[in-house]
Design a protein around this motif. Structure first.
Motif, short mmCIF file in Angstrom:
data_model
loop_
_atom_site.label_atom_id
_atom_site.label_comp_id
_atom_site.label_asym_id
_atom_site.label_seq_id
_atom_site.Cartn_x
_atom_site.Cartn_y
_atom_site.Cartn_z
N PRO A 98 0.80 -1.23 0.00
CA PRO A 98 0.00 0.00 0.00
C PRO A 98 0.83 1.28 0.00
CG PRO A 98 -0.15 -1.12 2.12
CD PRO A 98 0.52 -2.07 1.18
N ASN A 99 2.06 1.23 0.53
CA ASN A 99 2.91 2.42 0.51
C ASN A 99 3.29 2.81 -0.92
OD1 ASN A 99 2.99 2.80 3.31
ND2 ASN A 99 4.67 1.35 3.54
N ILE A 100 3.45 1.80 -1.79
CA ILE A 100 3.75 2.10 -3.19
C ILE A 100 2.51 2.56 -3.94
CG2 ILE A 100 4.43 1.03 -5.38
CD1 ILE A 100 6.72 1.86 -3.52
N VAL A 101 1.38 2.00 -3.61
CA VAL A 101 0.13 2.46 -4.24
C VAL A 101 -0.08 3.94 -3.96
CG1 VAL A 101 -2.37 2.19 -4.26
CG2 VAL A 101 -0.91 0.16 -4.11
N LYS A 102 0.27 4.39 -2.77
CA LYS A 102 0.09 5.81 -2.41
C LYS A 102 0.92 6.73 -3.29
CE LYS A 102 -0.82 4.87 2.50
NZ LYS A 102 -0.27 5.02 3.88
N VAL A 103 2.07 6.23 -3.79
CA VAL A 103 2.96 7.05 -4.62
C VAL A 103 2.23 7.57 -5.86
CG1 VAL A 103 5.03 6.96 -6.08
CG2 VAL A 103 5.04 5.92 -3.80
N GLY A 104 1.25 6.82 -6.35
CA GLY A 104 0.54 7.21 -7.56
C GLY A 104 -0.76 7.94 -7.33
N LYS A 105 -1.07 8.30 -6.11
CA LYS A 105 -2.37 8.92 -5.81
C LYS A 105 -2.22 10.44 -5.65
CE LYS A 105 -4.66 4.94 -3.75
NZ LYS A 105 -5.70 4.90 -4.79
N PRO A 106 -2.68 11.22 -6.63
CA PRO A 106 -2.54 12.68 -6.55
C PRO A 106 -3.17 13.28 -5.30
CG PRO A 106 -3.19 12.00 -8.75
CD PRO A 106 -3.29 10.79 -7.88
N GLU A 107 -4.26 12.68 -4.80
CA GLU A 107 -4.94 13.23 -3.63
C GLU A 107 -4.08 13.11 -2.38
OE1 GLU A 107 -6.69 9.01 -4.22
OE2 GLU A 107 -5.91 10.67 -5.44
N LEU A 108 -3.03 12.27 -2.43
CA LEU A 108 -2.12 12.12 -1.30
C LEU A 108 -0.76 12.78 -1.58
CD1 LEU A 108 -2.81 8.37 -0.36
CD2 LEU A 108 -3.78 10.43 0.68
N GLY A 109 -0.72 13.58 -2.63
CA GLY A 109 0.53 14.22 -3.01
C GLY A 109 1.38 13.38 -3.93
N GLY A 110 0.83 12.25 -4.40
CA GLY A 110 1.56 11.38 -5.31
C GLY A 110 1.41 11.82 -6.75
N ASN A 111 1.92 11.00 -7.65
CA ASN A 111 1.91 11.35 -9.07
C ASN A 111 1.87 10.05 -9.88
OD1 ASN A 111 3.88 11.75 -11.64
ND2 ASN A 111 2.66 13.60 -11.28
N GLU A 112 0.91 9.95 -10.78
CA GLU A 112 0.74 8.72 -11.55
C GLU A 112 1.94 8.43 -12.44
OE1 GLU A 112 -2.93 8.85 -13.67
OE2 GLU A 112 -4.17 8.76 -11.85
#
Length: 262
Positions: free
Chosen positions: A66-80
């Motif tokens: 799940p920590n890597i999944v978060k990396v791609g979530k813009p709503e969490l500051g991530g980037n696809e």
């Protein structure tokens, strides 16, 4: 889950030489092509998370860490795009083929060793640049799989050497990168190479530059880095590092930063 975010690894092909009219040199271009444009803010937000996650298996049963999944979530500051490049550099499409970095496809089932982690970090770093979106870039080095001839990439940008620092028996607490621009890049850039690479990897903010972990090593040709036989295959202080190549020796991040508002 990540279908559409990944590119296909290149097939092996013979090395080819091309001649460049200005400056007049012969170069070879072998590596993995891609398009950069990962926001540097996203990279610096998630680089520690990525480095620590690379020490553990990506998949937990049928579920991705799940920590890597978060990396791609813009709503969490991530980037696809960052998420996609990370997977492209490591597990590829998880269809039995290798990702871009040698040995990194095993991340699906187990953590990676420190040298492979450093190569993965360099692979992702090559895509970091939010000053211009859509700049074509080529990654080359002895740590990369199935390298193919891409003669349109005729300008060597720089050699990048990533380092991680860990607590004894614990996790990664720091990620830094040494960079050695080529003389040709320095000559072609509209501003000095150090400032240009700070804009590309860090930002135009002085505080962000001071804390982004970029260590400017000076011109590649005057450094202790040595070519170890391949096109763009360099070792710096005994460590295999990664070279980036461009189609244009004066990309948009080689422009003076805008003047601060009055």
């Amino acid at each position: 889950m990540w279908v559409g975010l990944l590119s296909t690894a290149c097939a092996t092909a013979p090395e080819a030489e091309i001649e460049v009219d200005a400056p007049r040199i012969e170069v070879t271009a072998l590596g993995m092509p891609g398009t950069n444009g990962v926001p540097n803010a996203a990279w610096h937000t998630w680089k520690l998370t990525i480095a620590n996650a690379l020490k553990q298996p990506l998949m937990q049963g049928d579920v991705m860490n799940p920590n890597i999944v978060k990396v791609g979530k813009p709503e969490l500051g991530g980037n696809e795009e960052l998420f996609g490049h990370l997977l492209d550099c490591t597990v590829g499409a998880m269809d039995g083929n290798e990702g871009m970095v040698l040995g990194a496809s095993s991340w699906a089932k187990q953590g990676l060793d420190d040298q492979v982690i450093a190569s993965v970090m360099e692979c992702v770093i090559a895509f970091v640049n939010d000053k211009t979106v859509g700049v074509d870039i080529l990654i080359a080095g002895s740590a990369f799989n199935a390298q193919e001839d891409h003669p349109e990439f005729i300008h060597r940008e720089a050699v990048w050497c990533a380092h991680t620092r860990s607590i004894t028996g614990g996790g990664v607490i720091d990620v830094s990168v040494d960079v050695y621009p080529t003389t040709l890049f320095a000559r072609g850039c509209g501003i000095d190479a150090k400032t240009a690479l700070e804009q590309r990897y860090c930002s135009e903010d002085e505080e962000a530059v001071a804390n982004c972990g970029l260590n400017y090593g000076g011109l590649l040709e005057h450094s202790s880095c040595i070519n170890v036989g391949g096109s763009g295959h360099y070792e710096c202080e005994g460590k295999p590092c990664t070279m980036t190549w461009l189609t244009d020796n004066k990309p948009d991040w080689c422009q003076p930063p805008p003047s601060p508002p009055m």
